[in-house]
Design a protein around this motif. Sequence first.
Motif, PDB file in Angstrom:
ATOM      1  N   ARG A  11      49.474  41.752  27.292  1.00  0.00           N
ATOM      2  CA  ARG A  11      48.763  41.249  28.849  1.00  0.00           C
ATOM      3  C   ARG A  11      47.816  41.327  29.089  1.00  0.00           C
ATOM      4  O   ARG A  11      47.098  43.039  28.659  1.00  0.00           O
ATOM      5  N   ARG A  13      43.631  39.440  30.934  1.00  0.00           N
ATOM      6  CA  ARG A  13      42.410  39.457  31.652  1.00  0.00           C
ATOM      7  C   ARG A  13      42.908  37.999  31.573  1.00  0.00           C
ATOM      8  O   ARG A  13      42.379  36.798  32.143  1.00  0.00           O
ATOM      9  N   ARG A  14      43.612  37.522  30.289  1.00  0.00           N
ATOM     10  CA  ARG A  14      43.385  36.131  29.386  1.00  0.00           C
ATOM     11  C   ARG A  14      44.175  34.783  30.993  1.00  0.00           C
ATOM     12  O   ARG A  14      44.381  35.612  31.122  1.00  0.00           O
ATOM     13  N   ARG A  15      43.835  33.750  30.334  1.00  0.00           N
ATOM     14  CA  ARG A  15      43.937  32.885  31.239  1.00  0.00           C
ATOM     15  C   ARG A  15      45.106  32.101  30.779  1.00  0.00           C
ATOM     16  O   ARG A  15      45.633  31.167  31.546  1.00  0.00           O
ATOM     17  N   THR A  16      44.986  32.044  29.225  1.00  0.00           N
ATOM     18  CA  THR A  16      46.795  31.035  29.475  1.00  0.00           C
ATOM     19  C   THR A  16      46.976  31.783  27.929  1.00  0.00           C
ATOM     20  O   THR A  16      46.856  33.149  27.545  1.00  0.00           O
ATOM     21  N   PRO A  32      48.476  36.192  30.225  1.00  0.00           N
ATOM     22  CA  PRO A  32      47.612  36.665  31.388  1.00  0.00           C
ATOM     23  C   PRO A  32      48.761  37.567  32.170  1.00  0.00           C
ATOM     24  O   PRO A  32      50.072  37.615  31.846  1.00  0.00           O
ATOM     25  N   HIS A  33      47.883  38.257  32.805  1.00  0.00           N
ATOM     26  CA  HIS A  33      49.442  40.096  33.531  1.00  0.00           C
ATOM     27  C   HIS A  33      50.392  39.428  34.949  1.00  0.00           C
ATOM     28  O   HIS A  33      51.306  39.517  34.430  1.00  0.00           O
ATOM     29  N   ARG A  34      50.016  38.641  35.214  1.00  0.00           N
ATOM     30  CA  ARG A  34      50.640  37.289  36.014  1.00  0.00           C
ATOM     31  C   ARG A  34      52.413  36.792  35.905  1.00  0.00           C
ATOM     32  O   ARG A  34      52.994  36.653  36.708  1.00  0.00           O
ATOM     33  N   SER A 158      36.850  44.716  26.963  1.00  0.00           N
ATOM     34  CA  SER A 158      36.335  44.097  28.585  1.00  0.00           C
ATOM     35  C   SER A 158      34.679  44.358  28.779  1.00  0.00           C
ATOM     36  O   SER A 158      33.864  43.628  29.504  1.00  0.00           O
ATOM     37  N   ASP A 191      36.378  33.042  25.034  1.00  0.00           N
ATOM     38  CA  ASP A 191      37.659  31.674  24.492  1.00  0.00           C
ATOM     39  C   ASP A 191      36.998  31.487  23.656  1.00  0.00           C
ATOM     40  O   ASP A 191      36.551  31.666  23.135  1.00  0.00           O
ATOM     41  N   SER A 193      36.759  28.127  23.050  1.00  0.00           N
ATOM     42  CA  SER A 193      36.423  26.825  24.018  1.00  0.00           C
ATOM     43  C   SER A 193      35.932  26.036  22.660  1.00  0.00           C
ATOM     44  O   SER A 193      34.944  26.828  22.175  1.00  0.00           O
TER      45      SER A 193
END
Length: 223
Positions: A11, A13-16, A32-34, A158, A191, A193
């Motif tokens: 887990r 802080r990434r978004r995907t 991601p964490h959540r 990070s 990322d 990207s």
Amino acid sequence: MPEIPVEKIIRSRRRTIALEVTPRATVIVRAPHRVPTSYIEAMIREKRAWIIKKITEMKQRPQAAAHRYEEGEIFWFLGRAYPLHITDETSGAITRTDKLVVSRMLEPDIRNAIKRWYVAEAHTEIHARCMYYAMMTGYSPASLRISDARQRWGSCTSRGGLNFSWRLVQAPLSIVDYVIVHELVHLRQHDHSKKFWAKVEELMPDYRQRRDWLRAHEQLLVI
Ligand SMILES: [Zn+2]
């Protein structure tokens, strides 16, 4: 249906969510964490065919033989093969000539002695190349650490620090350079990207060949 061997879920802080099939034919999930675990499980089910295909490929790859630390056995350094040579001289040192020359005094703990040698050499080589590319690109890491990672050649923290596995120094210098440039660009672009790859390409137009080399030689990571 065969069980998918999930090695771990990382887990951050990434978004995907990203699924990676390791050279050990296991799956590492980055999420991601959540994101709930049930969502990750659903994603693994959805990508099942792809995962199984990748696992089969990994299992069919030539696996690096575990070192036995015997006379003449090959050790890789910056893309060159160095046969191990154990000498009777008593300096307790490891030197690199056209062979990897190891004092017999180190034999009882030769595995760790050679690993320590790789870590020290990796630090020297990678530090020098990283400083060079930091100067060229203006991207400067907050810190540089040599890790024992088996999963990845390099990573970016990070806090703007870079980590490189000592195992990377087995690869040719052009490949070491690619991993360094890749991680330096991550300092600005976290990322993978289009923007990220465009920047890598700008700095290193032939990065694709270098990346392909790494993908084909991932088994060096398991040594
Ligand atoms: Zn990356």
